[in-house]
Design a protein around this motif. Structure first.
Motif, PDB file in Angstrom:
ATOM      1  N   CYS A 151      -4.977  -4.434  -3.811  1.00 47.90           N
ATOM      2  CA  CYS A 151      -6.130  -5.325  -3.688  1.00 47.90           C
ATOM      3  C   CYS A 151      -7.351  -4.557  -4.170  1.00 47.90           C
ATOM      4  N   LYS A 152      -7.836  -4.934  -5.326  1.00 48.98           N
ATOM      5  CA  LYS A 152      -9.020  -4.284  -5.882  1.00 48.98           C
ATOM      6  C   LYS A 152     -10.259  -4.933  -5.286  1.00 48.98           C
ATOM      7  N   VAL A 153     -11.133  -4.102  -4.753  1.00 46.39           N
ATOM      8  CA  VAL A 153     -12.304  -4.583  -4.035  1.00 46.39           C
ATOM      9  C   VAL A 153     -13.578  -4.241  -4.792  1.00 46.39           C
ATOM     10  N   SER A 154     -14.482  -5.201  -4.881  1.00 46.57           N
ATOM     11  CA  SER A 154     -15.792  -4.924  -5.451  1.00 46.57           C
ATOM     12  C   SER A 154     -16.854  -5.549  -4.556  1.00 46.57           C
TER      13      SER A 154
ATOM     14  N   VAL B 241     -18.725 -10.015  -2.255  1.00 47.74           N
ATOM     15  CA  VAL B 241     -17.439  -9.323  -2.179  1.00 47.74           C
ATOM     16  C   VAL B 241     -16.399 -10.077  -2.994  1.00 47.74           C
ATOM     17  N   GLN B 242     -15.661  -9.336  -3.799  1.00 53.05           N
ATOM     18  CA  GLN B 242     -14.549  -9.919  -4.541  1.00 53.05           C
ATOM     19  C   GLN B 242     -13.302  -9.117  -4.273  1.00 53.05           C
ATOM     20  N   LEU B 243     -12.220  -9.819  -4.003  1.00 57.29           N
ATOM     21  CA  LEU B 243     -10.930  -9.205  -3.716  1.00 57.29           C
ATOM     22  C   LEU B 243      -9.907  -9.775  -4.689  1.00 57.29           C
TER      23      LEU B 243
ATOM     24  N   LYS C 257     -11.134   4.550  -5.250  1.00 56.48           N
ATOM     25  CA  LYS C 257     -10.759   3.525  -6.231  1.00 56.48           C
ATOM     26  C   LYS C 257     -11.032   2.126  -5.710  1.00 56.48           C
ATOM     27  N   ASN C 258     -11.618   2.049  -4.496  1.00 57.48           N
ATOM     28  CA  ASN C 258     -11.915   0.743  -3.903  1.00 57.48           C
ATOM     29  C   ASN C 258     -10.699  -0.168  -3.919  1.00 57.48           C
ATOM     30  N   THR C 259      -9.588   0.362  -3.460  1.00 55.14           N
ATOM     31  CA  THR C 259      -8.348  -0.407  -3.501  1.00 55.14           C
ATOM     32  C   THR C 259      -7.621  -0.317  -2.175  1.00 55.14           C
ATOM     33  N   LEU C 260      -7.101  -1.459  -1.748  1.00 56.63           N
ATOM     34  CA  LEU C 260      -6.269  -1.549  -0.546  1.00 56.63           C
ATOM     35  C   LEU C 260      -4.837  -1.751  -0.996  1.00 56.63           C
ATOM     36  N   PHE C 261      -3.902  -1.100  -0.316  1.00 58.53           N
ATOM     37  CA  PHE C 261      -2.499  -1.186  -0.691  1.00 58.53           C
ATOM     38  C   PHE C 261      -1.655  -1.697   0.473  1.00 58.53           C
ATOM     39  N   LEU C 262      -0.499  -2.260   0.117  1.00 57.37           N
ATOM     40  CA  LEU C 262       0.517  -2.586   1.112  1.00 57.37           C
ATOM     41  C   LEU C 262       1.861  -2.224   0.504  1.00 57.37           C
ATOM     42  N   ARG C 263       2.459  -1.189   1.032  1.00 61.36           N
ATOM     43  CA  ARG C 263       3.789  -0.782   0.599  1.00 61.36           C
ATOM     44  C   ARG C 263       4.797  -1.520   1.466  1.00 61.36           C
TER      45      ARG C 263
ATOM     46  N   ALA D 183     -11.199  -9.005   4.044  1.00 64.80           N
ATOM     47  CA  ALA D 183     -12.146  -7.988   4.480  1.00 64.80           C
ATOM     48  C   ALA D 183     -13.199  -8.613   5.376  1.00 64.80           C
ATOM     49  N   GLU D 184     -13.676  -7.844   6.346  1.00 67.64           N
ATOM     50  CA  GLU D 184     -14.771  -8.308   7.197  1.00 67.64           C
ATOM     51  C   GLU D 184     -16.043  -7.555   6.810  1.00 67.64           C
TER      52      GLU D 184
END
Length: 125
Positions: free
Chosen positions: A22-25, A2-4, A75-81, A97-98
Motif C-alpha cells: 500500500c503506497k501512501v502519500s 491522503v492517498q492509498l 518508502k511510505n509503504t504498508l505491507f501485508l505478507r 489509515a487514520e
C-alpha cells in the motif's frame, strides 16, 4: 490529501503466499494507525491486521500466525505478507489509515478515515 494505492493481489492456490503493498502519500505515519481490511462477496468488511504509530501489530484470530503486517517509513509503504493462504482468505483487500488516534478498536473500520481502492485476492482449493 491522503492517498492509498494497493497492489500485489492475485490468484493463488491454497497454501500459497502473496505480499500486498500500500503506497501512501500525503500522510504522516507517526500520527496514527494503519490497517488492512478485507471484504468477501456478500460479507461485511473485516479487519485483518493493524499497526500503530510505534509499530505494534494486531491481527484477527483467523490470520494470526499466517499474516504479517509491516511498514517502511522511508518508502511510505504498508505491507501485508500472507502465507499459508486458504480459500476463506479470498476477497478484496483494502489499506486504511487514520489521521489521528481514535477510540474505536484497531481492527474496526470506523477507526479509519482514509481508504484505498482495494486489490483482489483469490485463493483456490
Amino acid at each position: 490529501q491522503v492517498q492509498l494505492v494497493e497492489s500485489g493481489g492475485g490468484s493463488v492456490q491454497a497454501g500459497g503466499s502473496l505480499r500486498l503493498s500500500c503506497k501512501v502519500s500525503g500522510y504522516t505515519h507517526s500520527r496514527g494507525a494503519m490497517a488492512w481490511f478485507r471484504q468477501a462477496t456478500g460479507k461485511e468488511r473485516e479487519g485483518v491486521a493493524s499497526i500503530d504509530s510505534d509499530g505494534t501489530a494486531a491481527y484477527a484470530d483467523s490470520v494470526t500466525g499466517r499474516f504479517t503486517i509491516s511498514k517502511d517509513g522511508t518508502k511510505n509503504t504498508l505491507f501485508l505478507r500472507m502465507n499459508s493462504l486458504k480459500p476463506d482468505d479470498t476477497g478484496m483487500y483494502y489499506c486504511a489509515a487514520e489521521s489521528a488516534p481514535g477510540l474505536w478498536p484497531l481492527l474496526h473500520p470506523y477507526r479509519y478515515d482514509s481508504w484505498g481502492q482495494g486489490t483482489l485476492v483469490t485463493v483456490s482449493s
